[in-house]
Design a protein around this motif. Sequence first.
Motif, PDB file in Angstrom:
ATOM      1  N   ARG A   1       0.832  -1.197   0.000  1.00 15.03           N
ATOM      2  CA  ARG A   1       0.000   0.000   0.000  1.00 15.03           C
ATOM      3  C   ARG A   1       0.871   1.253   0.000  1.00 15.03           C
TER       4      ARG A   1
ATOM      5  N   ILE B   1       2.124   2.452  -3.527  1.00 11.23           N
ATOM      6  CA  ILE B   1       1.193   2.952  -4.542  1.00 11.23           C
ATOM      7  C   ILE B   1       1.302   4.466  -4.704  1.00 11.23           C
TER       8      ILE B   1
ATOM      9  N   TYR C   1      -0.259   7.710  -7.088  1.00 11.62           N
ATOM     10  CA  TYR C   1      -1.421   8.053  -7.911  1.00 11.62           C
ATOM     11  C   TYR C   1      -1.028   9.093  -8.958  1.00 11.62           C
TER      12      TYR C   1
ATOM     13  N   LYS D   1     -10.747   3.437  -7.902  1.00 18.01           N
ATOM     14  CA  LYS D   1      -9.616   3.438  -6.969  1.00 18.01           C
ATOM     15  C   LYS D   1      -9.128   2.017  -6.675  1.00 18.01           C
TER      16      LYS D   1
ATOM     17  N   TYR E   1      -7.476   0.643  -9.822  1.00 20.02           N
ATOM     18  CA  TYR E   1      -6.158   1.262 -10.019  1.00 20.02           C
ATOM     19  C   TYR E   1      -5.129   0.639  -9.079  1.00 20.02           C
ATOM     20  N   GLU E   2      -5.481   0.513  -7.818  1.00 15.46           N
ATOM     21  CA  GLU E   2      -4.548  -0.009  -6.821  1.00 15.46           C
ATOM     22  C   GLU E   2      -4.192  -1.464  -7.084  1.00 15.46           C
ATOM     23  N   ARG E   3      -5.166  -2.230  -7.528  1.00 18.72           N
ATOM     24  CA  ARG E   3      -4.890  -3.643  -7.830  1.00 18.72           C
ATOM     25  C   ARG E   3      -3.941  -3.784  -9.015  1.00 18.72           C
TER      26      ARG E   3
ATOM     27  N   TYR F   1      -1.768  -1.390  -9.938  1.00 14.91           N
ATOM     28  CA  TYR F   1      -0.485  -0.806  -9.533  1.00 14.91           C
ATOM     29  C   TYR F   1       0.312  -1.792  -8.689  1.00 14.91           C
TER      30      TYR F   1
ATOM     31  N   ALA G   1      -1.232  -5.406  -2.494  1.00 14.47           N
ATOM     32  CA  ALA G   1      -1.911  -4.584  -1.494  1.00 14.47           C
ATOM     33  C   ALA G   1      -3.246  -5.213  -1.095  1.00 14.47           C
ATOM     34  N   TYR G   2      -3.751  -6.107  -1.940  1.00 17.08           N
ATOM     35  CA  TYR G   2      -5.013  -6.791  -1.669  1.00 17.08           C
ATOM     36  C   TYR G   2      -4.842  -8.293  -1.491  1.00 17.08           C
TER      37      TYR G   2
END
Length: 211
Positions: free
Chosen positions: A82, A85, A87, A162, A165-167, A169, A173-174
């Motif tokens: 996390r 990441i 943006y 969001k 995007y994070e997944r 990037y 994180a997940y």
Amino acid sequence: MNNYMKYIVFLAPIAVALGCASLPDAQTTRELSEKMVAGSYPGMPEALTRRAVQDRAQQICSKIGGAKLTQEEAAEVVKLSRESIQYPASGKLAGDWKIGARLAFAGQGGRIVGGKVEKAKENGALCSNCHALAPGEFNVGNIGPSLTGYGALRGNSEAVAKVTYERIYNAWAYAPCANMPRLGAGGHLTPEQITHVVAYLIDPQSPVNRK
């Protein structure tokens, strides 16, 4: 004494010696392995050798012996991921789905050619290597889950953009240590490129979400 017996007599002292020898601990094994890998690239450019250097999250995910992650280790991987990441400067997480469509099937970039990183205008995301995307596409992978109808099922809200995007990037994180490449954290895709891939997945006009 036949040849078979001679072979056994020859191997016996070696077996005893190996049995008595103590194996190095995990940290020593890691250090020896990394030293061996680093020594395999004499004179190679830094762009190549840096791929052999693991960050902390990779070290955790590369536990020796296939041991499962502890809850503490999994939590650390998520935390580190996390923190990695970044943006886009624009703050807009969904870009142009048409650009994203091209990126999703493009596999160029990141390759070593003649001891140098391949010169490409931009790297591709190559989502199709692992995922089904637009309905009717047949040149797609099945290693990852199907993304067909991704936005139609989830919507295209800021929250969905969001998470998507994070997944892309940094999937760790997940899902700690997941097989999905860390496309942003690894520097393969820029934040702007990732916004286009996000749009390809969630935009109602994208082929992904049209029957």
